[in-house]
Write a protein that holds these residues in place. Structure first.
Motif, PDB file in Angstrom:
ATOM      1  N   PHE A   1       0.851  -1.187   0.000  1.00 21.09           N
ATOM      2  CA  PHE A   1       0.000   0.000   0.000  1.00 21.09           C
ATOM      3  C   PHE A   1       0.890   1.241   0.000  1.00 21.09           C
ATOM      4  O   PHE A   1       1.899   1.284   0.699  1.00 21.09           O
ATOM      5  CB  PHE A   1      -0.908   0.018   1.233  1.00 21.09           C
ATOM      6  CG  PHE A   1      -1.784  -1.203   1.349  1.00 21.09           C
ATOM      7  CD1 PHE A   1      -3.002  -1.270   0.691  1.00 21.09           C
ATOM      8  CD2 PHE A   1      -1.380  -2.290   2.116  1.00 21.09           C
ATOM      9  CE1 PHE A   1      -3.802  -2.395   0.783  1.00 21.09           C
ATOM     10  CE2 PHE A   1      -2.181  -3.432   2.216  1.00 21.09           C
ATOM     11  CZ  PHE A   1      -3.390  -3.479   1.549  1.00 21.09           C
TER      12      PHE A   1
ATOM     13  N   THR B   1       0.859   5.109   0.987  1.00 25.61           N
ATOM     14  CA  THR B   1       0.004   5.903   1.868  1.00 25.61           C
ATOM     15  C   THR B   1       0.569   7.299   2.157  1.00 25.61           C
ATOM     16  O   THR B   1       1.762   7.551   2.009  1.00 25.61           O
ATOM     17  CB  THR B   1      -0.187   5.202   3.227  1.00 25.61           C
ATOM     18  OG1 THR B   1       1.022   5.317   4.013  1.00 25.61           O
ATOM     19  CG2 THR B   1      -0.527   3.734   3.050  1.00 25.61           C
TER      20      THR B   1
ATOM     21  N   GLY C   1      -4.276   5.837   0.431  1.00 24.86           N
ATOM     22  CA  GLY C   1      -3.987   4.471   0.850  1.00 24.86           C
ATOM     23  C   GLY C   1      -4.778   3.984   2.043  1.00 24.86           C
ATOM     24  O   GLY C   1      -4.844   2.773   2.288  1.00 24.86           O
TER      25      GLY C   1
END
Length: 200
Positions: A174, A176, A183
């Motif tokens: 992910f 982010t 995210g």
């Protein structure tokens, strides 16, 4: 999924004394100053984890009950901060290792990595250790808002290339930003889907 309620349960300096739970736990961990507390607060949409200009603030296992006990979020101490003493680092390491290896309700460890930097030995070693011990993990690149899109894409690709030298199949990844919220929805969707799979 949205987090509508995040209730602090306890802080513990001993993994064995943390209260047992029967629902999934998702732990967040990374090097000190990686932005862990900020990301946790962004996921919860309000401040539950203490942020500080001083890295290494989290020194205990902190448990939060999410959405009335549907699952638990666990804030683990950071690792690799040079200004802590060797004794402190050893204690943190013991606490983290004990929790991760013995916690029956632990479902996924989210390892936070600062996307602005080249792959660091301590991060790669920790990720490899999780894999060697069969611990489900996901990687969260933090501070994505600090880079241009081109540099961000290049840094993530470079990190994946290094990981692929050790992993046949990469863990979930992910990208982010606690500032923009990027995210966070994807992480919460991942948790929601995992919880659904476990309930089948």
């Amino acid at each position: 999924m949205k987090i509508n309620e995040a209730q602090f349960v306890t802080s513990s300096a001993d993994a064995a004394k943390a209260p047992a739970v029967t629902v999934p736990e998702y732990a967040f961990i990374g090097r000190s100053n990686v932005g862990k507390s900020s990301l946790i607060n962004a996921l919860c949409r309000h401040k539950i984890a203490k942020t500080s200009q001083t890295p290494g603030k989290t020194q205990l296992i902190n448990l939060f009950r999410i959405n009335g006990g549907q699952w638990y979020l666990v804030d683990l101490p950071g690792y690799g901060y040079a200004k802590t003493s060797k004794v402190q680092r050893a204690e943190f390491s013991k606490l983290i290792t004990s929790y991760i290896l013995t916690r029956k309700s632990l479902t996924t460890v989210f390892v936070l990595v600062d996307v602005r930097h080249e792959p660091l030995k301590s991060d790669l070693e920790f990720i490899a250790w999780l894999g060697e011990n069969g611990i489900p993990l996901a990687i969260c690149f933090t501070k994505a808002d600090k880079l241009t899109r081109g540099v961000l894409t290049r840094n993530v690709a470079a990190y994946k290339k290094v990981l692929q030298e050790q992993w046949e199949e990469l863990p979930p990844i992910f990208v982010t930003s606690s500032s923009t919220g990027a995210g966070t929805e994807e992480i919460l969707d991942y948790i929601e889907n995992t919880n659904k799979e476990l309930s089948l």
